[in-house]
Design an enzyme around this catalytic site. Structure first.
Site, PDB file in Angstrom:
ATOM      1  N   GLU A   1      10.042   1.832  10.672  1.00  0.00           N
ATOM      2  CA  GLU A   1      11.064   2.878  10.479  1.00  0.00           C
ATOM      3  C   GLU A   1      10.336   4.205  10.578  1.00  0.00           C
ATOM      4  OE1 GLU A   1      12.771   5.695   9.568  1.00  0.00           O
ATOM      5  OE2 GLU A   1      12.933   5.114   7.457  1.00  0.00           O
TER       6      GLU A   1
ATOM      7  N   LYS B   1       0.842  -1.192   0.000  1.00  0.00           N
ATOM      8  CA  LYS B   1       0.000   0.000   0.000  1.00  0.00           C
ATOM      9  C   LYS B   1       0.879   1.245   0.000  1.00  0.00           C
ATOM     10  CE  LYS B   1      -1.856   2.850   2.699  1.00  0.00           C
ATOM     11  NZ  LYS B   1      -1.749   4.048   1.841  1.00  0.00           N
TER      12      LYS B   1
ATOM     13  N   CYS C   1      13.694  11.006   6.595  1.00  0.00           N
ATOM     14  CA  CYS C   1      13.648  10.509   7.971  1.00  0.00           C
ATOM     15  C   CYS C   1      14.978  10.652   8.693  1.00  0.00           C
ATOM     16  CB  CYS C   1      13.195   9.063   7.975  1.00  0.00           C
ATOM     17  SG  CYS C   1      14.111   8.052   6.819  1.00  0.00           S
TER      18      CYS C   1
ATOM     19  N   GLU D   1      10.077  16.427  14.772  1.00  0.00           N
ATOM     20  CA  GLU D   1      10.443  16.222  13.372  1.00  0.00           C
ATOM     21  C   GLU D   1       9.661  17.220  12.511  1.00  0.00           C
ATOM     22  OE1 GLU D   1       9.266  12.423  11.492  1.00  0.00           O
ATOM     23  OE2 GLU D   1      11.335  12.246  10.814  1.00  0.00           O
TER      24      GLU D   1
HETATM   25  P1  NAI Z   1       1.829   8.496   7.956  1.00  0.00           P
HETATM   26  O1  NAI Z   1       2.751   7.743   8.844  1.00  0.00           O
HETATM   27  O2  NAI Z   1       0.447   8.685   8.453  1.00  0.00           O
HETATM   28  O3  NAI Z   1       1.749   7.773   6.531  1.00  0.00           O
HETATM   29  C1  NAI Z   1       2.640   6.792   6.082  1.00  0.00           C
HETATM   30  C2  NAI Z   1       1.881   5.631   5.468  1.00  0.00           C
HETATM   31  O4  NAI Z   1       1.040   5.052   6.460  1.00  0.00           O
HETATM   32  C3  NAI Z   1       0.957   6.016   4.308  1.00  0.00           C
HETATM   33  O5  NAI Z   1       0.943   4.994   3.344  1.00  0.00           O
HETATM   34  C4  NAI Z   1      -0.405   6.092   4.987  1.00  0.00           C
HETATM   35  O6  NAI Z   1      -1.484   5.869   4.110  1.00  0.00           O
HETATM   36  C5  NAI Z   1      -0.303   4.973   5.998  1.00  0.00           C
HETATM   37  N1  NAI Z   1      -1.224   5.101   7.136  1.00  0.00           N
HETATM   38  C6  NAI Z   1      -1.682   6.241   7.717  1.00  0.00           C
HETATM   39  N2  NAI Z   1      -2.519   5.950   8.729  1.00  0.00           N
HETATM   40  C7  NAI Z   1      -2.602   4.596   8.791  1.00  0.00           C
HETATM   41  C8  NAI Z   1      -3.309   3.682   9.621  1.00  0.00           C
HETATM   42  N3  NAI Z   1      -4.111   4.100  10.589  1.00  0.00           N
HETATM   43  N4  NAI Z   1      -3.140   2.367   9.408  1.00  0.00           N
HETATM   44  C9  NAI Z   1      -2.321   1.921   8.446  1.00  0.00           C
HETATM   45  N5  NAI Z   1      -1.642   2.731   7.612  1.00  0.00           N
HETATM   46  C10 NAI Z   1      -1.775   4.056   7.784  1.00  0.00           C
HETATM   47  O7  NAI Z   1       2.532   9.880   7.628  1.00  0.00           O
HETATM   48  P2  NAI Z   1       1.892  11.237   7.056  1.00  0.00           P
HETATM   49  O8  NAI Z   1       0.594  11.538   7.747  1.00  0.00           O
HETATM   50  O9  NAI Z   1       1.868  11.158   5.583  1.00  0.00           O
HETATM   51  O10 NAI Z   1       2.992  12.310   7.490  1.00  0.00           O
HETATM   52  C11 NAI Z   1       2.955  12.896   8.775  1.00  0.00           C
HETATM   53  C12 NAI Z   1       4.359  13.118   9.308  1.00  0.00           C
HETATM   54  O11 NAI Z   1       5.011  11.880   9.501  1.00  0.00           O
HETATM   55  C13 NAI Z   1       5.293  13.912   8.405  1.00  0.00           C
HETATM   56  O12 NAI Z   1       5.120  15.272   8.532  1.00  0.00           O
HETATM   57  C14 NAI Z   1       6.640  13.447   8.894  1.00  0.00           C
HETATM   58  O13 NAI Z   1       7.038  14.168  10.025  1.00  0.00           O
HETATM   59  C15 NAI Z   1       6.401  12.003   9.289  1.00  0.00           C
HETATM   60  N6  NAI Z   1       6.813  11.056   8.229  1.00  0.00           N
HETATM   61  C16 NAI Z   1       7.940  10.315   8.404  1.00  0.00           C
HETATM   62  C17 NAI Z   1       8.386   9.473   7.404  1.00  0.00           C
HETATM   63  C18 NAI Z   1       9.631   8.679   7.533  1.00  0.00           C
HETATM   64  O14 NAI Z   1      10.289   8.425   6.533  1.00  0.00           O
HETATM   65  N7  NAI Z   1       9.963   8.187   8.687  1.00  0.00           N
HETATM   66  C19 NAI Z   1       7.693   9.381   6.123  1.00  0.00           C
HETATM   67  C20 NAI Z   1       6.487  10.153   6.054  1.00  0.00           C
HETATM   68  C21 NAI Z   1       6.092  10.960   7.082  1.00  0.00           C
END
Ligand code: NAI
Ligand code: MG
Length: 489
Positions: A258, A182, A292, A389
């Site tokens: 991660e 996904k 990240c 972050e």
């Molecule tokens: P997110 O962690 O919510 O999204 C990442 C993935 O998880 C996406 O595919 C999303 O559809 C999925 N997801 C979201 N909620 C879920 C749930 N309840 N169950 C299963 N899958 C779910 O991150 P988001 O909202 O896009 O970004 C928010 C913040 O997170 C950013 O501003 C940043 O600070 C951080 N982030 C960190 C990343 C990293 O590489 N460690 C990557 C992206 C965001």
């Protein structure tokens, strides 16, 4: 026409080797962050679609399925061929990724070639995951073998849609698992091209499936599905914690997380300041800071502090940000309006809490989500911009004088992904490298390679990607013991 040529099909779900509309018929809009214009509509998976994909992946993993019976070297051969196809289509996939992410075309081309390297690395590892013979007590011949886990639910974010496909699909497939992927709802397109390349390369039906959709619906359905045996997630801490709960709710799943960081980069007075300041700038500004492992806390010794600030400001002012199609630009747009607003709010908070805004701090233009490269000096550990972050082009510069003290300050965070030290004194470098609480510590560089394990400690998550270690995350170790009998009949 080959399967990886662009067609409207590449906006659908990919389940059991077929391009499908979602069961509900619903779609969502895919937006170009550089123009705020719609690129296309993409099929939106719900629980039913995810269930369909998981059932298919479970069937493809059955004991006498073509995938299970295939030699590991043959798996590697398919992966090698997929890497070749992705390489041939690099320009197309990169352009699509540029539209989807707002990154510059150069960055997107580099992402595709980086993914090809990773896929080839894991293609080569497919038939090299051996076990051990164990000198167990008693008369036994005991050995271990690595076995695939089963259906892997792979959930990736928007900041590196192509790179993270390769980091996760590479070891998952090399180990012989089946996958339901996904992608992020903000960047649904590239994964479909990569999957099409694997199908064209001869991956058996049902081994790799893609369900685009929203996190709380499609992502949650995948992370909690009873037939999923492993969840590999990259994203925010908040979502990572939910994933861990979901992965334990029904059937118990193996999980890797991660979850980003607040990585400290420490600069001592004996470092090569010119090189180190350029590295720190490039590192924190790369991909607009949506990284990240970005070095978002620069701890700079008092003796070189003012000079480092001046160099950082001149790098930031010289950085070209704008239209991703313009080869002269080093950065494009941030991923979305909420992300841009979040970054701008952090900048306001930095100012309000007393950090000195040296340059940047504003949105660029009023169309597309562009933010100026921003540098703060006078940052202290208690400020929000030093603790949370930001995921934007914001460099925070802190001051230190004592090594033991700065070590404590670096480690005083829930995060622990990466850390770097810049010095020519190797005793100090090693002492720092061994005492910084992080999954990766770098000396006079940042370094990420397909061969080197990548991952965090503490709140940054657990499990490792890349390298041989990722193969362990996508396999189980089975111990087999055989009684050695002295009877001669
Ligand atoms: P997110 O962690 O919510 O999204 C990442 C993935 O998880 C996406 O595919 C999303 O559809 C999925 N997801 C979201 N909620 C879920 C749930 N309840 N169950 C299963 N899958 C779910 O991150 P988001 O909202 O896009 O970004 C928010 C913040 O997170 C950013 O501003 C940043 O600070 C951080 N982030 C960190 C990343 C990293 O590489 N460690 C990557 C992206 C965001
Ligand atoms: Mg998009």
């Amino acid at each position: 026409m080959s399967r990886t040529d662009a067609t409207p099909e590449h906006t659908k779900l990919f389940i059991n080797d077929e391009w499908l509309d979602s069961v509900s018929g619903k779609t969502f809009e895919c937006i170009n962050p550089a123009t705020e214009e719609k690129i296309c509509d993409v099929a939106e998976a719900n629980e039913e679609d995810v269930n369909k994909a998981v059932q298919v992946a479970a069937a493809a993993f059955k004991r006498n399925s073509p995938w299970r019976k295939m030699d590991a070297s043959a798996r590697g051969k398919i992966m090698m061929k997929a890497a070749d196809i992705i390489e041939q289509k690099a320009s197309f996939i990169a352009k699509l990724n540029m539209l989807d992410t707002g990154k510059t075309l150069n960055e997107c081309v580099a992402s595709v070639h980086g993914a090809v390297v990773v896929f080839r690395y894991y293609a080569g590892l497919a038939d090299k995951l051996g076990g051990k013979t164990i000198p167990s007590d008693g008369d036994f011949f005991t050995y271990t073998r690595a076995e695939p886990i089963g259906v892997c639910g792979v959930i990736i974010p928007w900041n590196f849609p192509i790179t993270l496909c390769s980091w996760k699909l590479g070891p998952a497939l090399a180990c012989g698992n089946t996958v339901v992927l996904k992608p992020s709802e903000l960047t649904p397109l590239a994964a479909l091209c990569i999957t099409a390349a694997f199908a064209e390369a001869g991956l058996p039906k049902g081994v790799l499936n893609v369900v685009n959709g929203f996190g709380p619906v499609a992502g949650a359905a995948l992370a909690s599905h009873p037939l999923v045996r492993k969840v590999s997630f990259t994203g925010s801490v908040v979502t990572g914690k939910k994933i861990l709960e979901m992965a334990a709710k029904d059937t118990l799943k193996k999980v890797t997380l991660e979850l980003g960081g607040k990585s400290p980069f420490v600069l001592f007075p004996d470092c090569d300041l010119e090189t180190a300041s350029t590295i720190c700038h490039n590192n924190v500004m790369f991909n607009n800071g949506q990284v990240c492992c970005a070095g978002t806390r620069n701890y700079v010794h008092a003796d070189i502090y003012d000079e480092f600030v001046a160099k950082s400001v001149s790098c930031a002012k010289a950085r070209k940000v704008g239209d991703p199609t313009d080869e002269g630009n080093q950065a494009g747009a941030l991923i979305s309006e909420p992300q841009m607003k979040k970054v701008l709010a952090y900048i306001e908070k930095g100012k309000a809490e007393g950090a000195k805004l040296e340059c940047g701090g504003e949105r660029i233009g009023d169309k597309g989500f562009f933010v100026q490269p921003t540098v703060f000096s006078g940052v202290t550990d208690d400020m929000t911009i030093a603790k949370e972050e930001i995921f934007g082009p914001v460099q925070s510069i802190l001051k230190f004088t004592d090594m033991e003290d700065v070590l404590d300050r670096c480690n005083n965070t829930e995060y622990g992904l990466a850390a770097a030290v810049f010095t020519k004194d190797m005793d100090r470098a090693l002492y720092m490298a061994h005492n910084l609480e992080a999954g990766m510590t770098w000396v006079n560089c940042p370094n990420i390679s397909s061969q080197t394990p990548f991952g965090g400690v503490k709140g940054s998550g657990f499990g490792r990607e890349l390298g041989e270690d990722a193969m362990k995350e996508f396999s189980h170790l089975k111990a087999v013991s055989i009684k050695v009998s002295s009877k001669n009949s």
